[in-house]
Design an enzyme around this catalytic site. Structure first.
Site, PDB file in Angstrom:
ATOM      1  N   ILE A 255       0.827  -1.214   0.000  1.00 19.18           N
ATOM      2  CA  ILE A 255       0.000   0.000   0.000  1.00 19.18           C
ATOM      3  C   ILE A 255       0.859   1.261   0.000  1.00 19.18           C
ATOM      4  CG2 ILE A 255      -0.357   0.256   2.516  1.00 19.18           C
ATOM      5  CD1 ILE A 255      -2.977   0.680  -0.313  1.00 19.18           C
TER       6      ILE A 255
ATOM      7  N   ASP B 115     -10.216  -7.508   7.000  1.00 21.60           N
ATOM      8  CA  ASP B 115      -9.251  -6.508   6.516  1.00 21.60           C
ATOM      9  C   ASP B 115      -9.879  -5.690   5.376  1.00 21.60           C
ATOM     10  OD1 ASP B 115      -6.332  -5.423   6.377  1.00 21.60           O
ATOM     11  OD2 ASP B 115      -6.871  -5.968   4.332  1.00 21.60           O
TER      12      ASP B 115
ATOM     13  N   SER C 145      11.946   1.122   6.818  1.00 21.13           N
ATOM     14  CA  SER C 145      11.460  -0.209   6.475  1.00 21.13           C
ATOM     15  C   SER C 145      12.631  -1.158   6.636  1.00 21.13           C
ATOM     16  CB  SER C 145      10.968  -0.204   5.024  1.00 21.13           C
ATOM     17  OG  SER C 145       9.911  -1.112   4.830  1.00 21.13           O
ATOM     18  N   ARG C 146      12.346  -2.393   7.078  1.00 21.67           N
ATOM     19  CA  ARG C 146      13.459  -3.314   7.340  1.00 21.67           C
ATOM     20  C   ARG C 146      14.202  -3.665   6.047  1.00 21.67           C
ATOM     21  NH1 ARG C 146       9.852  -7.645  10.108  1.00 21.67           N
ATOM     22  NH2 ARG C 146       8.971  -7.246   8.050  1.00 21.67           N
TER      23      ARG C 146
ATOM     24  N   LYS D  25      -5.507   1.773   7.934  1.00 20.02           N
ATOM     25  CA  LYS D  25      -6.591   0.998   8.526  1.00 20.02           C
ATOM     26  C   LYS D  25      -6.226  -0.476   8.558  1.00 20.02           C
ATOM     27  CE  LYS D  25      -8.208  -1.504   5.966  1.00 20.02           C
ATOM     28  NZ  LYS D  25      -7.851  -2.621   5.021  1.00 20.02           N
TER      29      LYS D  25
HETATM   30  P1  NAP Z   1       2.502  -5.480   3.343  1.00 17.91           P
HETATM   31  O1  NAP Z   1       2.930  -5.057   1.978  1.00 17.91           O
HETATM   32  O2  NAP Z   1       2.442  -6.924   3.641  1.00 17.91           O
HETATM   33  O3  NAP Z   1       3.384  -4.818   4.484  1.00 17.91           O
HETATM   34  C1  NAP Z   1       3.897  -3.503   4.418  1.00 17.91           C
HETATM   35  C2  NAP Z   1       5.334  -3.479   4.919  1.00 17.91           C
HETATM   36  O4  NAP Z   1       5.358  -3.520   6.335  1.00 17.91           O
HETATM   37  C3  NAP Z   1       6.143  -4.684   4.486  1.00 17.91           C
HETATM   38  O5  NAP Z   1       6.653  -4.533   3.188  1.00 17.91           O
HETATM   39  C4  NAP Z   1       7.241  -4.746   5.528  1.00 17.91           C
HETATM   40  O6  NAP Z   1       8.351  -3.956   5.108  1.00 17.91           O
HETATM   41  C5  NAP Z   1       6.596  -4.110   6.754  1.00 17.91           C
HETATM   42  N1  NAP Z   1       6.296  -5.146   7.750  1.00 17.91           N
HETATM   43  C6  NAP Z   1       5.570  -6.260   7.577  1.00 17.91           C
HETATM   44  N2  NAP Z   1       5.510  -6.973   8.701  1.00 17.91           N
HETATM   45  C7  NAP Z   1       6.230  -6.293   9.614  1.00 17.91           C
HETATM   46  C8  NAP Z   1       6.559  -6.506  10.975  1.00 17.91           C
HETATM   47  N3  NAP Z   1       6.111  -7.566  11.628  1.00 17.91           N
HETATM   48  N4  NAP Z   1       7.297  -5.582  11.599  1.00 17.91           N
HETATM   49  C9  NAP Z   1       7.749  -4.501  10.965  1.00 17.91           C
HETATM   50  N5  NAP Z   1       7.470  -4.234   9.657  1.00 17.91           N
HETATM   51  C10 NAP Z   1       6.724  -5.123   9.015  1.00 17.91           C
HETATM   52  O7  NAP Z   1       1.078  -4.877   3.695  1.00 17.91           O
HETATM   53  P2  NAP Z   1       0.159  -3.866   2.862  1.00 17.91           P
HETATM   54  O8  NAP Z   1      -0.677  -4.626   1.909  1.00 17.91           O
HETATM   55  O9  NAP Z   1       0.937  -2.723   2.376  1.00 17.91           O
HETATM   56  O10 NAP Z   1      -0.838  -3.425   4.036  1.00 17.91           O
HETATM   57  C11 NAP Z   1      -0.407  -2.618   5.118  1.00 17.91           C
HETATM   58  C12 NAP Z   1      -1.618  -1.978   5.755  1.00 17.91           C
HETATM   59  O11 NAP Z   1      -2.291  -1.215   4.759  1.00 17.91           O
HETATM   60  C13 NAP Z   1      -2.638  -2.987   6.297  1.00 17.91           C
HETATM   61  O12 NAP Z   1      -3.162  -2.544   7.516  1.00 17.91           O
HETATM   62  C14 NAP Z   1      -3.719  -3.009   5.222  1.00 17.91           C
HETATM   63  O13 NAP Z   1      -5.005  -3.288   5.755  1.00 17.91           O
HETATM   64  C15 NAP Z   1      -3.655  -1.589   4.694  1.00 17.91           C
HETATM   65  N6  NAP Z   1      -4.130  -1.486   3.311  1.00 17.91           N
HETATM   66  C16 NAP Z   1      -3.672  -2.351   2.361  1.00 17.91           C
HETATM   67  C17 NAP Z   1      -4.200  -2.295   1.069  1.00 17.91           C
HETATM   68  C18 NAP Z   1      -3.723  -3.234  -0.013  1.00 17.91           C
HETATM   69  O14 NAP Z   1      -4.259  -3.182  -1.129  1.00 17.91           O
HETATM   70  N7  NAP Z   1      -2.745  -4.087   0.216  1.00 17.91           N
HETATM   71  C19 NAP Z   1      -5.170  -1.349   0.759  1.00 17.91           C
HETATM   72  C20 NAP Z   1      -5.554  -0.428   1.733  1.00 17.91           C
HETATM   73  C21 NAP Z   1      -5.040  -0.521   3.008  1.00 17.91           C
HETATM   74  P3  NAP Z   1       9.832  -4.338   5.544  1.00 17.91           P
HETATM   75  O15 NAP Z   1       9.948  -5.828   5.439  1.00 17.91           O
HETATM   76  O16 NAP Z   1      10.702  -3.608   4.570  1.00 17.91           O
HETATM   77  O17 NAP Z   1       9.980  -3.857   6.960  1.00 17.91           O
END
Ligand code: NAP
Length: 314
Positions: A18, A172, A40-41, A94
């Site tokens: 996101i 979610d 970011s890690r 969110k």
């Molecule tokens: P994601 O790509 O799986 O995670 C985002 C980043 O967070 C990862 O690339 C990782 O970066 C870091 N991360 C993951 N687990 C972690 C941990 N345990 N500790 C520290 N850093 C961690 O997730 P996403 O899809 O972007 O979603 C993130 C949020 O946005 C969620 O709450 C989701 O509901 C919301 N959202 C998502 C979407 C969608 O389409 N995906 C849409 C609207 C809202 P590093 O490994 O580089 O640290």
């Protein structure tokens, strides 16, 4: 519109799906914000100062007064707490946390530290939502049906955190529908029953059926292949209103309504954050998350077939 004469420095934390899809383009297009750093890690954005440790970032860049947390919900509280203790304004993706108590604590801390906390609900900023809300003011809602059916493999490829405790499973995306529901209804409703389908190998539901007071119901399903559905259909004493495509389109009595030019969900969130920081205000509405917590409390659990992202291993 930019708030203040200069843009404010902001850091994007958790460079994943996101952050890249929505936060980065919204920030790049905004006069309100200067993307000063990422944390970011492993993720980074070309041309932007990158940190891989949040504590070190907070120490190294006291001039970056705002952080936007794009992490999954499980690690979010620890990051938000550190940021608030370091007197940074905080914007939360969110859902704003894993639990209601976590977010209450962040709210208390933000008030104590005199900084802004913004718990965002991007779907509330969808183009048709304000139009639906204003139309409902004049009407009596007789029934409302939410149908939110999408393919988790398409939208969350390999994201194991959605099925881990605190990941909320199908809530979610479902919480996006609930954020619209709680925004547009003139009178609040509450959950009266729910059925939750848990894959036998997972800790969060893959599908849910919810019934609320006021003849309001919702069906969420993450196993939908082919056409995807994000609809809210409302019958009122003066005809029907439907929000389609997650709130992007509105129909009144079956006729598509023309909407004014819309900046987009994430540009609208960042404009709101700029306003909140400028006014030293917070915005934290937990109504959508209360419905999810109620569903988890009241829901009847049904065990269904195991789920794996890789279909070959299912
Ligand atoms: P994601 O790509 O799986 O995670 C985002 C980043 O967070 C990862 O690339 C990782 O970066 C870091 N991360 C993951 N687990 C972690 C941990 N345990 N500790 C520290 N850093 C961690 O997730 P996403 O899809 O972007 O979603 C993130 C949020 O946005 C969620 O709450 C989701 O509901 C919301 N959202 C998502 C979407 C969608 O389409 N995906 C849409 C609207 C809202 P590093 O490994 O580089 O640290």
């Amino acid at each position: 519109m930019a708030y203040g004469t200069t843009s404010r420095k902001i850091a994007l934390v958790g460079i994943g799906k996101i952050a890249r899809d929505q936060h980065l383009p919204a920030l790049q297009a905004s006069d309100d914000w200067d993307l000063a750093a990422t944390v970011s890690r492993s993720g980074a954005i070309e041309g932007v100062e990158a940190h891989d440790d949040f504590d070190a970032f907070l120490t190294a860049r006291p001039d970056v007064e705002v952080v936007s947390l794009c992490l999954p919900p499980q690690p979010r509280f620890d990051y938000a707490k550190k940021a608030l203790l370091a007197r940074r304004h905080v914007m939360l993706e969110k859902p704003p946390g894993q639990t209601l108590a976590e977010v209450h604590e962040l709210e208390r801390l933000a008030a104590k530290q005199g900084v802004t906390l913004y718990a965002t609900w991007h779907s509330r900023m969808a183009a048709g939502v304000a139009a639906a809300k204003s139309r409902l003011v004049e009407r009596v809602v007789q029934s409302l049906r939410i149908t939110w059916k999408e393919d988790v493999r398409k939208w969350h490829p390999g994201q194991e955190w959605v099925f881990a405790p605190g990941g909320m499973g199908v809530f979610d995306p479902g919480i996006n529908a609930l954020s619209i529901l709680t925004e547009i209804l003139p009178e609040p409703v509450h959950l009266v029953s729910a059925e939750l389908e848990f894959p036998e190998n997972r800790d969060t539901p893959i599908a849910a059926r919810l019934e609320f007071t006021g003849n309001v119901g919702a069906v969420f399903d993450w196993r939908q292949e082919g056409p995807q559905t994000w609809d809210i259909e409302i019958e009122t004493n003066k005809g029907s209103i439907a929000l389609r495509d997650g709130g992007a389109r509105i129909e009144v009595d079956g006729a598509e309504q023309k909407l004014l030019d819309h900046p987009g969900e994430y540009p609208s969130l960042y404009a709101r954050m700029a306003q909140l920081v400028a006014n030293r205000e917070s915005e934290v509405d937990l109504a959508p998350m209360i419905h999810v917590a109620d569903a988890m409390t009241l829901g009847r659990r049904i065990t269904v077939a195991p789920f794996e992202f890789d279909k070959e291993t299912t």
